[in-house]
Write a protein that holds these residues in place. Structure first.
Motif, mmCIF file in Angstrom:
data_model
loop_
_atom_site.group_PDB
_atom_site.id
_atom_site.type_symbol
_atom_site.label_atom_id
_atom_site.label_comp_id
_atom_site.label_asym_id
_atom_site.label_seq_id
_atom_site.Cartn_x
_atom_site.Cartn_y
_atom_site.Cartn_z
ATOM 1 N N TYR A 284 12.981 -0.859 4.119
ATOM 2 C CA TYR A 284 12.455 0.292 3.382
ATOM 3 C C TYR A 284 11.422 -0.162 2.351
ATOM 4 O O TYR A 284 11.499 -1.284 1.818
ATOM 5 N N ARG B 250 6.635 3.865 6.542
ATOM 6 C CA ARG B 250 8.000 3.355 6.402
ATOM 7 C C ARG B 250 8.802 4.286 5.494
ATOM 8 O O ARG B 250 8.248 4.928 4.594
ATOM 9 N N GLU B 251 10.087 4.348 5.727
ATOM 10 C CA GLU B 251 10.949 5.144 4.866
ATOM 11 C C GLU B 251 10.997 4.527 3.470
ATOM 12 O O GLU B 251 10.906 3.302 3.312
ATOM 13 N N GLU C 165 14.389 8.730 1.117
ATOM 14 C CA GLU C 165 15.453 8.982 2.082
ATOM 15 C C GLU C 165 16.808 9.099 1.385
ATOM 16 O O GLU C 165 17.637 9.938 1.740
#
Length: 406
Positions: A363, A341-342, A387
């Motif tokens: 996130y 996952r980001e 990110e």
């Protein structure tokens, strides 16, 4: 009667019963010495659950010279005055009595908390320190731009900036308007992306939505949901549409209730938004003294629980700590899954605690509270593949405290 007798009659003192004077004097001395003795004998309270803050301790000094310096610069007098104020016996009862007295005198506020309409208690700010505000924003913009990452910033407004429908008609609402005009002009030249929340939240208030708690300075989960959707629009992620509202308690008394002493005000309820896909999330509080060890190993984790909420907090006065279990210097919220996952770095204060569950569904989050975290933000970004950075520090803190990022 001769002339001398008449004079004597005029100047002869009138006899009186001294019993009443004695009783008043004794009662006065009993109160003075009674409370004075009580302060000395009763153990000091370290923390006030009603006010959700640590209380002033009796000032101590490491040497005679440091005590002499404190006497000279006046800090001893300030500390001892605050100590007696915080540790005064039956303090909470006197605060409540003062609140009733202020209401009877039609003052409309107590301890800088305004008695608003519909049972709202709003913290009052007459003079915002704009020099501190823009100094803080300069430092935040400079430090976060050094990371080379996209940076988004929101500034949660104070309740007095939003709830104009709840403020007395005589309240100087134009002070907030002028402050935000200058803020928006400043942020137009900042390197980061600023998301203005004020008009969004003011419209919601005008539409009759409950944005802030009545007894606390934070926004409700309903207010956090509006902010979540505004962030989704700006950042570019797709917000969830199947979230359901759930009430977890109906007996929440927050910080403004405690400060105002308004014991007659009814408690708030705390709502959350839940999803069928909320399984597998984990919240961890992690030691921050050595940035190279912010890895989440067992020896570094000081608290760990499943989900976003600390259920035990609903059993105590500070029920707002149900969200994330308080304000750790550094924390992680992530989904325990094999799917990558980001990750996002969230620089936050307590306002964001109720926003975290919304964002964590999209996130994995590293949470930094700049009031307590002393590590380097840039070094942290070099350890993790973020990110973007989302900075969320509320207007109260930005105008009253120095916010430093390292």
């Amino acid at each position: 009667m001769n002339k001398k007798s008449k004079v004597d009659a005029r100047i002869e003192p009138v006899s009186r019963n001294k019993t009443a004077d004695v009783i008043v004097t004794v009662l006065f001395l009993a109160v003075i010495f009674g409370f004075g003795t009580a302060i000395l004998l009763i153990p000091d309270n370290e923390f006030s659950e009603d006010e959700n803050r640590y209380l002033q301790k009796f000032p101590t000094y490491s040497s005679v010279s440091s005590f002499a310096k404190a006497l000279a610069d006046g800090s001893f007098g300030e500390d001892i005055s605050e100590y007696y104020s915080d540790q005064f016996p039956l303090r909470n009862y006197f605060v409540g009595a003062k609140a009733v007295n202020e209401m009877l005198l039609l003052k409309g506020q107590n301890n800088d908390v305004v008695f608003g309409k519909d049972g709202y208690l709003l913290k009052r700010f007459d003079h915002s320190d704009e020099e501190m505000l823009f100094s803080n924003l300069d430092g935040i913009d400079e430090k976060l731009s050094e990371t080379g990452l996209p940076v988004y910033m929101i500034i949660p407004p104070r309740s007095q900036d939003i709830l104009h429908t709840k403020l007395p008609e005589s309240f100087p609402k134009e002070l907030s308007d002028a402050l935000y005009e200058r803020l928006n002009a400043y942020m137009a030249d900042a390197d980061l992306t600023y998301i203005d929340l004020r008009e969004l939240l003011k419209k919601a208030d005008s539409d009759g939505k409950e944005i802030y708690y009545k007894t606390d300075h934070h926004w409700r989960s309903g207010g956090a949901e509006l902010v979540y959707r505004a962030l989704a629009e700006t950042i570019g992620f797709e917000p969830f549409t199947d979230l359901e509202r759930k009430t977890v308690t109906e007996s929440f008394f927050g910080t403004t209730w405690s400060a105002a002493g308004a014991k007659w005000i009814s408690p708030d309820k705390i709502d959350i938004f839940v999803s069928d896909d909320d399984e597998g999330f984990v919240t961890e509080h992690i030691k921050y003294n050595d940035i190279s060890r912010l890895t989440g190993t067992d020896e570094d984790i000081t608290k760990r629980f499943e989900g976003f909420y600390d259920e035990k907090a609903l059993e105590q006065k500070d029920k707002y700590s149900y969200f994330l279990s308080g304000n750790p210097a550094f924390a992680r919220v992530y989904k325990d899954t094999n799917v990558k996952r980001e990750k996002v770095l969230l620089i936050k204060d307590s306002f964001v605690n109720s926003l975290v569950p919304f964002l964590a569904r999209h996130y994995d989050l590293d949470l930094v509270d700049p009031r307590y975290y002393q590590g380097s933000v840039k070094a942290l970004t070099e350890l993790s593949d973020y990110e973007f950075i989302l900075c969320c520090i509320n207007m109260d803190i930005l105008t009253t405290q120095s916010v430093r990022l390292f």
